[in-house]
Each structure stands twice: as structure tokens, then as C-alpha cells.
Design a protein around this motif. Structure first.
Motif: not given
Length: 340
Positions: A111-116, A178-183, A258-268
Motif C-alpha cells: 500500500n501507498r495510501m499516504g495517510f488518507n 508513504n509520507t515524504p520525510g516521515l521516517r 507476485d513479482q510483477v506487483l513487487a515493483g509497485e511503490a509502497g509498504g509491504l
């Protein structure tokens, strides 16, 4: 078994397989029927951690019900506690869609929801209308995307002030990818400032009483050295506990399909995170001599995963991805195993 054979298949096909739309539809149904559901399907196995008594040790992780729309339903489904959020000071739509992906063979999610979320004030208003819950409520707070990192401290404190009277504990999310700079807030200097202000704010809000518990949620991608430094800061400000772990940027352990989706940005999240999350829990428990309460989360898909997480040093557990793949029966299975 009925869930996995019938219900899950139907859900995963709904809306053309759009995972986020399925999530929204399911949450809407639970919000409507929750007040009518009977309470008591959970296994009773009381446990006290950081001063809060839990009817059982299995909780719903943050992210499933960010805005607290279906809170009565989670209690009825047997959870011992629920964590809403991550909520931010300012309402925000999150990242562009699509931003939620199922990796079925790996029993994982990216997911890369971004705190919606609708914002801290909106959540406070909903909790005010709802009144006391039958299970403890955790509130995960994070930084608004529009807020510069240098102003993050006041962002967190504003959310804490808005929601303080409603939460039984507060989780400080500094580890979402998924939030820039958060980590970067996990670094010693930034974390020192953040926890110093948050604990001071909470102490003021307690008005001479006992400060409500503040927990820190960490990433599984930190090195042992970085975790040790983080724990030193947590000890300085008497943080009540740790949540280990958030999602990972790693992609190890995925099935070939699942390797095709592995390239999606976000947290696993999900089963590929099981071992690493348990390692982090064990390291934190060892470093703190077992004195710092830990909520273990990451890849808990069955009773064996749950028992091993407890054996590693967790006091409480949270599920998210495992619940999506295994259904409500997972909560009772884990509860029975832990009680036994």
C-alpha cells in the motif's frame, strides 16, 4: 474455512478486483451493521499492558479503519482492542489511486495510501458522538503531508490535543514509508524533540492525573543499532511501549507470481514480514530486559505466528493483512491458542 472458500473469493472479485473499493464497501457494511451485532464472539483472556486492561490480546492494527467508521463492529467480531488512524492534523486525500495491491500467493499487500483521512477534528467529533467503546481504543497519529518536516512536532501535538480525551493509548507513527520525510523522525535528534514535546503535552492534558500511554511505532527496516538508539530516546521520555513493526520497503519472500506487483511503490505487509517483525520484537525485548511493553504486528496469519510473536516478547498483537486473507475466524483461533 467458509470465509476463505467462499467469502474471500467473492470479495476479491468484487469491483473488478479493485482492492481499495472492496475495502471501502466492506467498511461501509460494517459501519451500518456494527451497532446491531452481538458482542461476545471474542475469546476472553484478560491482559494488562501499559496500565490498560484488554479483554484479549488480539487487536486490529491501524489502517483498516482510519476514521473510526465501524468501531462497534470490531468489538463484536472479537477483537480485544482497535487502533484507528493513522490520523493527521489536517484532512488529506492521500496519494493518487491505485494505491492498494493484493499479492495473493504471498498473502501480502502493498500500500501507498499516504495517510488518507478526514483529520483529527473529524475523528474527535465522531468519537464524541459514539461515546465509550466496549474495548480499548488506540489512536495512531502522524504528520500531515502539507506540513514541512521542521514543523512536524506541532502537527503531532495538535492531533494529540484534539483526540486525547478519546484514546486509551496513542501510537506515534514515524515509520510509514508513504509520507515524504516521515521516517527521518526515527533519527535520534528528531525523535528527541518530538517525544519531548508529545510527552510534555500529554502530561499537561492529564491535569495532574496519570498521563495516557504513548507508544512509538517503528519500521522493520531499521538496523539493530538504529533501534537501540531509538530505545534510548524512548527510555529518556518514559514512552509506555513500542509497536513493532510497520510495513517494509523490502520485497524479500514474495512468490514468483507476485513479482510483477513487487515493483509497485509502497509498504509491504503480510506473510513475507513474519520473520523480520518477530526478530525486531525479540531484539527490543532483549534490549529493554522485557520491561518495555511491545505490540507485535507483522505477518501474523495464524495461531503459530501469534504464539511465536508472544514468545519473542510481545505483550499484545495486532493483525491487518492476515485478517484480510483469513477472515474473522482468525481472531478467535489466535485467542484460543493464546489462552491455552
Amino acid at each position: 474455512m467458509l470465509y476463505e472458500r467462499v467469502v474471500r473469493k467473492a470479495l476479491f472479485r468484487m469491483h473488478g478486483g479493485d482492492a481499495e473499493r472492496v475495502h471501502e464497501t466492506t467498511l461501509g457494511v460494517l459501519a451500518r451493521v456494527g451497532p446491531a451485532l452481538r458482542f461476545g464472539t471474542g475469546v476472553r483472556d484478560e491482559h494488562t499492558a501499559f496500565g490498560v486492561r484488554f479483554p484479549n490480546r488480539v487487536g486490529l492494527a491501524a489502517g483498516m479503519d482510519k476514521d473510526g467508521r465501524a468501531l462497534p463492529a470490531w468489538a463484536a467480531l472479537g477483537f480485544g482492542f482497535v487502533e484507528v488512524g493513522t490520523v493527521t492534523r489536517h484532512p488529506q486525500p492521500g496519494n493518487p489511486r491505485p494505491r492498494l495491491f493484493r499479492l495473493r500467493e504471498s498473502e501480502a499487500i502493498i500500500n501507498r495510501m499516504g495517510f488518507n483521512n478526514a483529520g483529527a477534528q473529524a475523528l474527535a467529533a465522531r468519537l464524541e458522538r459514539l461515546g465509550p467503546l466496549r474495548i480499548p481504543l488506540g489512536v495512531s497519529i502522524g504528520k500531515s503531508k502539507v506540513t514541512p518536516v521542521e514543523d512536524a512536532v506541532e502537527d503531532y501535538c495538535a492531533s494529540l490535543r484534539a483526540l486525547y480525551r478519546h484514546g486509551d493509548y496513542f501510537a506515534v507513527n514515524i515509520s510509514s514509508p508513504n509520507t515524504p520525510g516521515l521516517r527521518g523522525l526515527q533519527d535520534r535528534e528528531a525523535l528527541t524533540e518530538l517525544l519531548g514535546e508529545l510527552t510534555a503535552t500529554a502530561t499537561g492534558l492529564a491535569r495532574g492525573g496519570t498521563r495516557k500511554p504513548i507508544l512509538v511505532k517503528i519500521a522493520p527496516d531499521l538496523t539493530d543499532g538504529a533501534i537501540a538508539e531509538l530505545l534510548e530516546v524512548c527510555a529518556r521520555y518514559e514512552v509506555s511501549g513500542l509497536i513493532a513493526t510497520n510495513t517494509t520497503l523490502g520485497r524479500d519472500g514474495l512468490a514468483a507470481s507476485d513479482q510483477v506487483l513487487a515493483g509497485e511503490a509502497g509498504g509491504l505487509s503480510g506473510r513475507p514480514l513474519t520473520e523480520r517483525a518477530r526478530e525486531v520484537v525479540a531484539f527490543v525485548s532483549k534490549e529493554t530486559g522485557g520491561k518495555l511493553p511491545i505490540i507485535g504486528v507483522g505477518g501474523i496469519s495464524g495461531p503459530d505466528d501469534a504464539r511465536r510473536m508472544i514468545d519473542a516478547g510481545a505483550d499484545l498483537l495486532q493483525v491487518y493483512t492476515g485478517f484480510i486473507y483469513r477472515g474473522p475466524g482468525l481472531i478467535r483461533e489466535i485467542g484460543k491458542a493464546l489462552r491455552a
